[in-house]
Every structure is written in C-alpha cells, then in structure tokens.
Enzyme design. Structure first.
Site, mmCIF file in Angstrom:
data_model
loop_
_atom_site.group_PDB
_atom_site.id
_atom_site.type_symbol
_atom_site.label_atom_id
_atom_site.label_comp_id
_atom_site.label_asym_id
_atom_site.label_seq_id
_atom_site.Cartn_x
_atom_site.Cartn_y
_atom_site.Cartn_z
ATOM 1 N N LYS A 154 43.567 41.127 27.407
ATOM 2 C CA LYS A 154 44.415 41.844 28.322
ATOM 3 C C LYS A 154 45.331 40.772 28.908
ATOM 4 C CE LYS A 154 44.401 42.414 32.619
ATOM 5 N NZ LYS A 154 45.878 42.725 32.628
ATOM 6 N N GLY A 175 42.823 32.562 35.798
ATOM 7 C CA GLY A 175 43.663 33.218 36.713
ATOM 8 C C GLY A 175 43.321 32.811 38.154
ATOM 9 N N THR A 216 41.352 32.164 41.824
ATOM 10 C CA THR A 216 39.995 31.931 42.216
ATOM 11 C C THR A 216 39.494 33.303 42.885
ATOM 12 O OG1 THR A 216 40.294 29.486 42.459
ATOM 13 C CG2 THR A 216 38.483 30.659 43.837
ATOM 14 N N VAL A 240 40.423 36.380 42.232
ATOM 15 C CA VAL A 240 40.002 37.478 41.047
ATOM 16 C C VAL A 240 38.923 36.943 40.213
ATOM 17 C CG1 VAL A 240 40.845 38.710 39.037
ATOM 18 C CG2 VAL A 240 42.136 38.442 41.024
ATOM 19 N N GLY A 241 38.726 35.557 39.970
ATOM 20 C CA GLY A 241 37.781 35.154 39.242
ATOM 21 C C GLY A 241 36.307 35.174 40.030
ATOM 22 N N GLU A 299 38.813 29.870 34.364
ATOM 23 C CA GLU A 299 39.573 28.794 34.339
ATOM 24 C C GLU A 299 40.359 29.160 35.939
ATOM 25 O OE1 GLU A 299 39.842 25.991 33.089
ATOM 26 O OE2 GLU A 299 38.760 26.387 31.172
ATOM 27 N N CYS A 334 48.515 25.756 37.075
ATOM 28 C CA CYS A 334 47.038 25.412 37.681
ATOM 29 C C CYS A 334 46.823 23.822 37.931
ATOM 30 C CB CYS A 334 46.053 26.166 36.937
ATOM 31 S SG CYS A 334 46.044 25.704 35.333
ATOM 32 N N GLU A 343 46.694 26.629 47.442
ATOM 33 C CA GLU A 343 47.585 26.471 46.180
ATOM 34 C C GLU A 343 48.858 27.280 46.274
ATOM 35 O OE1 GLU A 343 46.093 28.849 42.582
ATOM 36 O OE2 GLU A 343 46.451 27.234 41.390
HETATM 37 P P1 NAD Z 1 45.423 36.791 38.787
HETATM 38 O O1 NAD Z 1 44.051 36.482 39.192
HETATM 39 O O2 NAD Z 1 46.150 37.802 39.819
HETATM 40 O O3 NAD Z 1 45.431 37.464 37.505
HETATM 41 C C1 NAD Z 1 45.113 37.143 36.315
HETATM 42 C C2 NAD Z 1 44.652 38.109 35.184
HETATM 43 O O4 NAD Z 1 43.388 38.854 35.791
HETATM 44 C C3 NAD Z 1 45.829 39.343 35.047
HETATM 45 O O5 NAD Z 1 45.707 39.693 33.581
HETATM 46 C C4 NAD Z 1 45.381 40.542 35.935
HETATM 47 O O6 NAD Z 1 45.801 41.541 35.574
HETATM 48 C C5 NAD Z 1 43.808 40.265 35.771
HETATM 49 N N1 NAD Z 1 42.948 40.913 36.810
HETATM 50 C C6 NAD Z 1 43.529 41.100 38.186
HETATM 51 N N2 NAD Z 1 42.489 41.601 38.964
HETATM 52 C C7 NAD Z 1 41.559 41.819 38.132
HETATM 53 C C8 NAD Z 1 40.134 42.609 38.338
HETATM 54 N N3 NAD Z 1 39.925 43.020 39.559
HETATM 55 N N4 NAD Z 1 39.370 42.741 37.210
HETATM 56 C C9 NAD Z 1 39.850 42.151 35.915
HETATM 57 N N5 NAD Z 1 40.980 41.692 36.077
HETATM 58 C C10 NAD Z 1 41.855 41.435 36.836
HETATM 59 O O7 NAD Z 1 46.275 35.499 38.487
HETATM 60 P P2 NAD Z 1 47.929 35.349 38.411
HETATM 61 O O8 NAD Z 1 48.611 35.572 39.492
HETATM 62 O O9 NAD Z 1 48.147 36.294 37.025
HETATM 63 O O10 NAD Z 1 47.837 33.677 37.784
HETATM 64 C C11 NAD Z 1 47.907 32.624 38.700
HETATM 65 C C12 NAD Z 1 46.658 32.062 38.984
HETATM 66 O O11 NAD Z 1 46.061 31.740 37.732
HETATM 67 C C13 NAD Z 1 46.705 30.936 39.463
HETATM 68 O O12 NAD Z 1 45.758 30.834 40.816
HETATM 69 C C14 NAD Z 1 46.472 29.498 38.742
HETATM 70 O O13 NAD Z 1 45.997 28.426 39.278
HETATM 71 C C15 NAD Z 1 45.559 30.302 37.929
HETATM 72 N N6 NAD Z 1 45.516 29.674 36.576
HETATM 73 C C16 NAD Z 1 44.524 28.804 36.119
HETATM 74 C C17 NAD Z 1 44.584 28.010 35.006
HETATM 75 C C18 NAD Z 1 43.384 27.238 34.673
HETATM 76 O O14 NAD Z 1 43.375 27.242 33.419
HETATM 77 N N7 NAD Z 1 42.700 26.812 35.372
HETATM 78 C C19 NAD Z 1 45.741 28.132 34.137
HETATM 79 C C20 NAD Z 1 46.765 29.225 34.631
HETATM 80 C C21 NAD Z 1 46.682 29.844 35.768
#
Ligand code: NAD
Length: 451
Positions: A152, A205, A207, A209-210, A227, A261, A354
């Site tokens: 996804k 994504g 922290t 949402v993680g 990540e 990130c 961040e």
């Molecule tokens: P995000 O957390 O908003 O979204 C990431 C993904 O999660 C998207 O596909 C989104 O649709 C999905 N998502 C959102 N809510 C969800 C839920 N409740 N259940 C399941 N999936 C859900 O992040 P973003 O804005 O797309 O990306 C930016 C973030 O990603 C930053 O914080 C960045 O630091 C982090 N990031 C980390 C790494 C790493 O390897 N550590 C790499 C790139 C980006």
C-alpha cells in the site's frame, strides 16, 4: 477516484481508482492463493525471477525516474539515483533465495538445525518521500524469502508502485505474488494491519502512525517492523575539515527538500568555529538551485503538498532567528526556500521535532561530552554524522551516539548491502543488507533423533 497532483505545478497528474477495505481483502486473498507455489519454487528459480525483475526495471529506469520526479517533486538527478538503487536492491536480493542459511547445533541424542521459513502474506505500507525506493527495500527481501506481498503506497505518490506491478508481471512474477492497493491509510492501511491473513506489516512512515500500527498489530501478535521519524545530528568539531563539512551540510538536510527521515536537521557545531562554519555554509545555501524537478541543473524541488508547506512554515515562527535563507520560485507549486536557523537552543521546537522540510537548526556546543549529550537529547535515533580529523574521537563519539546509522566525515546513511533502521522512537527492525532477511522469515528449529 484518487486525484494525484504534481507538486511542482499543482496540476493533476493522474486519477487512480481509490481502494478500500474490500480491495484490500481481495488483494490479501490473491496473495494467499499465490503463496504455496511461490514459497515452493526452487531457490534458484525464485532467484531467476527476481533477476529478471531487476532487468525489466533497469530497462524502465528513465521512465520510472521521470514518473517519480514528477509525482514526488524530487529532482530528476535524485530520481535517477533512486531508481538505480531500486534495480540494485532487486539484484542484491536475487542472490538471497540460495543463501537463506541456517545453523547446525550440537544436541544430545541427535542433530539440531535451524531453517528459515517465509512468514506468509506480508503487508507493506510506505510513505511519499522515497516512494518506489522504500517499497523496493521491503519487496525484494520479502519476495526473496518466499513471502507474497500486498503493497500500500502513500496516496500522494502511488504512480511508480502501480507501474512497478505492471513491470513485475512483464518480468514473469506469477500473478498474486505482488499486489498493489492504492487508498487512504485510515481505511486501506488499517485493514491491512488488522487482516487476520496478513502475517507481518513492514511500515515506513511517521512515528505517530507507527505507534498506532504497533498497537493494532499487537492484538494478533502480528510481526511488525517500523522505520519511523528522525531528528538526526550532524556534529561538526573544531578540528574538522570545515570547508568539506559546510559544503556537505546542505545536501544532508535540504536533499529531497528536507523530506528525508535521515535529514541532519540539527547541525551541532563546536562553539569556537560556529561563525566560520556559518560563513562557509551561507555560500552553499544561497547557491542552491531550487526549481523545476525535471531541469537537470535543479538541486532541490518543491515540497510534496500545501499541507506539508504549512507544516514546515510553522517552524519559522520567530522562536529562533533565520540566519541564512536560500531562494525558491514563486507562483504555482509547493515551493519553500531553504532556511538555516541560528543560534538555536536545544529546548526550542525546531531542535526537537521532525520538520520534514528544508529547515536546519544550528546549535553550538562546548566540548565532546556536550556534543554527545545534545545528539542523544531526542526521542529519535535514526541517523547522523560526525566531522573531525581526530580518528579516536570519531570512534568514541560514534559509539556513544544513540542512533542506528552513522557516517564519519560523510553524510550518507543508506547502502543496499548495509543494515538500515533506527534506535528509540525511530523504530525497530532493520532493512537492507543480509539483516533484512531476518525480518521476513521465521526461524524454525528441527531436532532429528539419531538414537
Ligand atoms: P505517514 O505515517 O503519514 O504515512 C505513511 C503510510 O502509512 C502511508 O501509506 C499512509 O497512507 C499509511 N497510513 C496512515 N495512517 C495509517 C493507519 N492508521 N494504518 C495504516 N496505515 C496508515 O507518513 P508520511 O507522511 O507518508 O511520511 C513521512 C514520515 O515517514 C516522516 O515521519 C519520515 O521520517 C518517515 N520516514 C521514515 C523513514 C525511515 O526509513 N525511517 C523513511 C522515510 C520516511
């Protein structure tokens, strides 16, 4: 339908069908049906399919790079580098099916040994900043280990993932092994996390949402790797090659318009050289060419969206002075001129949160222990850099900084062959290198009685 914009122009780039929970269920059913044959494929045959996929991706390199540059707003030079990494990632893991080794362990009355089994159907959830690159870090080891997948991608940047699925079919990946569903995280992503037939979620994504994914996955003891965000420190000691450190610093925080990130968004500089460092840095920041991502000379593109621009702008709230400001185009497009804030105090918001945009905070430190304390004064621990000519100090500080990936006299974080991932709230699990295979397999211990 889901409307996909081009961040450099705000024009509509594509309309794609918006998936929901029903489409996720169908994709998981396809992946489940494809699993027995895929995991039973002889290792060398699975290796051949992944090698063929690398070849097809290499053939589509320029097409994918242009699509990624337009959809994510990243420079064409960066997009070409990223697509080369995607090809390399599949190439690297095409060697893995035949190298999924186990151990033999002395045991009374027989022989004990371990084997690595695939997990089953794996859900991959990815962000918009490095769309196909991050997807490939998950896809390639997951497939090499004999899993089938449902990917996804982020709803803002789904286009290379959709094209990837077509290219995978061209390369001979059997139907159902790779499934892509494009839809919102709150419906599609969440269903993937909660689906009882999904054995693991590999998530990159935020922290925030993680944390919700880890909590939801806990209900089924579902495997999760995370990540997440970062607030990495770029530590510059007075004995460093200051010219080299200042020349490299903008790339380390303004690369991908700061939406990285690993962005070294905290530049910790030893106080005796702060003025000199800022002088050197200014030339590089003001010379940065911000503009059309498809122009070969461009070094930084726009931000991903209007919402992101508002979020990044909120860090220029006057709490810390703007010491250096670059330039950016005016008019249509989510442009943001790079900014260096100095002096910044460690308790200020720009030093703690961040930004995910081209804003750097310069923080002065007195001595080595202060640099270590400041670097570790964060909920995150993803990446970072140390600039010094003193080798013993470089190693001391590298061991003391609580972060998953570090560079000395360099700002690089990511290589196909080396593990990547975070300490603390930057997540858990490692991607890339041979270590990633651990995250896509279960270890099984078998005892064979000989008595
Ligand atoms: P995000 O957390 O908003 O979204 C990431 C993904 O999660 C998207 O596909 C989104 O649709 C999905 N998502 C959102 N809510 C969800 C839920 N409740 N259940 C399941 N999936 C859900 O992040 P973003 O804005 O797309 O990306 C930016 C973030 O990603 C930053 O914080 C960045 O630091 C982090 N990031 C980390 C790494 C790493 O390897 N550590 C790499 C790139 C980006």
């Amino acid at each position: 339908m889901l409307t996909v914009l081009e961040p450099a122009t705000e024009a509509v780039l594509a309309e794609v069908p918006r998936a929901g929970a029903a489409e996720v269920d169908a994709a998981v059913a396809n992946a489940r049906a494809a699993l027995p044959a895929w995991r039973a494929l002889a290792p060398a045959d699975r290796a051949r399919v992944l090698g063929a996929l690398a070849d097809v991706l290499a053939g589509a390199h320029e097409e994918l790079a242009v699509l990624e540059a337009r959809n994510a707003g990243k420079t064409i030079a960066d997009a070409r580098g990223e697509m080369a990494m995607v090809v390399d990632t599949f190439r690297y893991y095409s060697g893995a099916p035949e190298r999924l080794l186990g151990d033999t362990i002395p045991a009374a009355g027989g022989q004990a040994f371990t084997v690595r089994e695939p997990l089953g159907v794996v859900g991959l959830i990815t962000p918009w900043n490095f769309p196909l690159t991050i997807a490939s870090w998950k896809l390639a080891p997951a497939l090499a280990a004999g899993n089938t997948v449902v990917l996804k991608p982020a709803e803002l940047t789904p286009l290379t993932a959709l094209r990837f699925a077509e290219l995978a079919a061209d390369a001979g990946v059997p139907a159902g092994v790779i499934n892509v569903v494009v839809g919102p995280g709150s419906t599609c992503g969440q269903r993937l996390v909660e689906h009882p037939d999904v054995a693991k979620i590999a998530f990159t994504g935020s922290t925030e949402v993680g944390r919700t994914i880890a909590a939801a996955a806990a209900a089924q003891i579902k495997r999760v790797t995370l990540e997440l965000g970062g607030k990495s420190a770029n530590i510059v000691f007075a004995d460093a090659d200051l010219e080299a450190a200042a020349a490299a610093a903008p790339g380390a925080v303004f690369g991908n318009a700061g939406q990285d990130c690993c962005a070294r968004s905290r530049i910790l500089v030893q106080e005796s050289v702060v003025d000199r460092f800022l002088e050197l840095l200014e030339q590089h920041v003001t010379a940065l060419r911000v503009g059309d991502p498809l122009d070969e000379a461009t070094q930084m593109g726009p931000l991903i969206s209007q919402a992101q621009r508002e979020s990044v702008s909120s860090f220029l709230d006057g709490e810390a002075p703007i010491a250096i400001r670059g330039s950016a185009p005016e008019g249509k497009g989510f442009w943001f001129a790079p900014a260096v804030l100095a002096p910044v105090r460690p308790e200020q918001r720009v030093a703690r949160e961040e930004v995910f945009g081209p804003v750097a905070a310069v923080i002065a430190f007195a001595e080595e222990p202060d640099a270590i304390r400041l670097a570790n004064d964060s909920i995150y621990g993803l990446s970072g850099s140390i600039w010094t000519r003193d080798g013993a100090r470089a190693l001391r500080v590298a061991r003391a900084v609580e972060t998953g990936v570090l560079s000395i006299n360099s700002n690089t974080s990511v290589r196909v062959s080396t593990p990547f991932g975070g300490f603390k709230q930057s997540g858990y699990g490692r991607e890339l290198g041979s270590h990633a295979l651990e995250a896509y397999t279960e270890m099984k211990t078998i005892f064979y009685a000989t008595e």
